[in-house]
Every structure is written in C-alpha cells, then in structure tokens.
Design a protein around this motif. Structure first.
Motif, short mmCIF file in Angstrom:
data_model
loop_
_atom_site.label_atom_id
_atom_site.label_comp_id
_atom_site.label_asym_id
_atom_site.label_seq_id
_atom_site.Cartn_x
_atom_site.Cartn_y
_atom_site.Cartn_z
N VAL A 1 39.14 9.38 -0.46
CA VAL A 1 38.19 9.12 -1.53
C VAL A 1 37.74 7.67 -1.55
CG1 VAL A 1 37.85 9.12 -4.04
CG2 VAL A 1 39.00 11.05 -2.94
N PHE A 2 38.67 6.74 -1.60
CA PHE A 2 38.31 5.34 -1.80
C PHE A 2 37.74 4.66 -0.57
CE2 PHE A 2 41.87 5.67 -5.07
CZ PHE A 2 40.99 5.90 -6.11
N GLU B 1 34.94 8.48 1.43
CA GLU B 1 33.90 9.00 0.54
C GLU B 1 33.08 7.89 -0.10
OE1 GLU B 1 33.70 11.33 -3.71
OE2 GLU B 1 35.29 11.94 -2.32
N GLN B 2 33.76 6.83 -0.58
CA GLN B 2 33.05 5.75 -1.26
C GLN B 2 32.58 4.67 -0.28
OE1 GLN B 2 35.52 4.46 -4.55
NE2 GLN B 2 35.10 6.31 -5.69
N ASP B 3 32.83 4.89 0.99
CA ASP B 3 32.38 3.98 2.05
C ASP B 3 32.74 2.53 1.71
OD1 ASP B 3 31.25 3.27 4.48
OD2 ASP B 3 29.24 3.07 3.64
N CYS B 4 34.03 2.32 1.42
CA CYS B 4 34.51 1.01 0.99
C CYS B 4 35.71 0.60 1.84
CB CYS B 4 34.90 1.06 -0.49
SG CYS B 4 35.49 -0.51 -1.13
N VAL C 1 42.47 9.18 -8.90
CA VAL C 1 41.75 9.92 -7.87
C VAL C 1 41.98 11.43 -8.02
CG1 VAL C 1 43.64 9.69 -6.18
CG2 VAL C 1 41.31 10.02 -5.37
N GLU D 1 37.81 15.67 -3.81
CA GLU D 1 36.42 16.09 -4.01
C GLU D 1 36.30 17.58 -4.30
OE1 GLU D 1 32.13 15.22 -1.91
OE2 GLU D 1 33.88 15.35 -0.62
N GLN E 1 35.82 1.94 -12.45
CA GLN E 1 34.51 1.98 -11.84
C GLN E 1 33.50 2.25 -12.96
OE1 GLN E 1 34.19 4.43 -8.33
NE2 GLN E 1 36.01 3.52 -7.40
N TYR F 1 30.63 3.58 -13.34
CA TYR F 1 30.00 4.89 -13.54
C TYR F 1 30.92 5.87 -14.27
CZ TYR F 1 32.38 7.57 -9.83
OH TYR F 1 33.30 8.24 -9.07
N ILE G 1 32.26 -2.65 -5.36
CA ILE G 1 31.91 -1.55 -6.26
C ILE G 1 31.92 -2.07 -7.70
CG2 ILE G 1 32.66 0.71 -7.14
CD1 ILE G 1 33.89 1.24 -4.38
N HIS H 1 32.70 -2.55 -11.41
CA HIS H 1 33.83 -2.19 -12.26
C HIS H 1 33.67 -2.84 -13.63
CE1 HIS H 1 35.79 -0.92 -8.56
NE2 HIS H 1 36.81 -0.48 -9.26
#
Length: 147
Positions: free
Chosen positions: A27-28, A31-34, A79, A82, A115, A117, A139, A141
């Motif tokens: 995820v981090f 998925e979050q491309d970080c 987390v 998905e 985060q 959002y 990202i 925060h």
C-alpha cells in the motif's frame, strides 16, 4: 468479520511479520508510489494491532505510548488491503487501536500524522485536525488529535 489481535513486537509470529510488512509495502510503497524507508527501527517499540480475515492480515496499525514517537500516544501505519476496503475494516481497525491505546498504555490523548485526504474519516472517529498541513514522504499530511 475481522479477527483482531494486539501484540508486542516480540509476540508477532514470523509469518505474521512477513504478511504485515508485505501489506505495508504493497500500500504505502507500491500503491501510493512513495519510495520511503518503512522499516524505521520503531516497530520494536510499538504494539501492533492486526486484523485478519481468513487467517490473512488485511488491516493493521501500530501504536506507541506517549513519548516513544510523539509527545502523546500515537497510532500510525494505518492500512487496509486494497481488496478489503469496501467492508469498513478501516473503522474496525482504528476502533480496536484506540481501545488498545487506552487499555495497554492507559492513554486517552492520541496523535495521528494523517494523510490529508483521510481527514473526514478520522473526524468520524473523534480526531480533530491541528495546525497547517505538511508533506511527509511527498504526501500531504495533517496532525490530528483525539482526547
């Protein structure tokens, strides 16, 4: 339905550790491309709130006592996989985490580095934003507190 467990780092089984690190990375990082260092040396100081479905970790957080990460007790690395996000497991794992902080650390004030959002989601759990937003690992925060 999630099977929730609360464990110290030393209580986590090897396969559980692999699954929870895999979930966090999926995820981090992916998925979050970080690109960031998830293995930050802090897991050993935390309690780990693990949500399993059919014996697979699908939701997770880690929590710290006051002074171990922030001045206040804190919850982080929130987390949910998905594929499992439409079942309300984010709320379930956060409610279990808030309860674990109260029971294990005897703390009622909790800080999040959330985060941005997800602000409304955390508001629904009693967290209020504080201060200006900031970038963490690229990202947006915001600091949030629950008393």
């Amino acid at each position: 339905m999630l099977d929730i467990s609360v464990k110290s780092f030393n209580e986590i089984e090897r396969d559980e550790l692999y699954q929870l690190l895999q979930l966090r990375s999926q995820v981090f990082v992916v998925e979050q491309d970080c690109v960031y260092q998830d293995l930050d040396g802090k897991d050993q100081k935390a309690i780990h709130i693990i949500g399993k479905k059919d014996n697979k970790i699908v939701a997770y957080t880690r929590a710290f006592p006051a002074g171990a990460y922030f001045e206040q007790a804190s919850i982080g690395r929130v987390v949910v996989s998905e594929q499992e996000r439409s079942y309300g497991y984010g709320k379930v794992i956060m409610e279990a985490s808030i309860k674990a902080v109260a029971e294990v650390f005897k703390e009622s004030t909790i800080k999040l580095s959330a985060q941005t959002y997800l602000k409304k989601f955390y508001n629904s759990l009693g967290f209020k934003s504080y201060g200006e937003g900031y970038l963490e690992d690229g990202i947006p925060h915001i600091a949030m507190f629950r008393n």
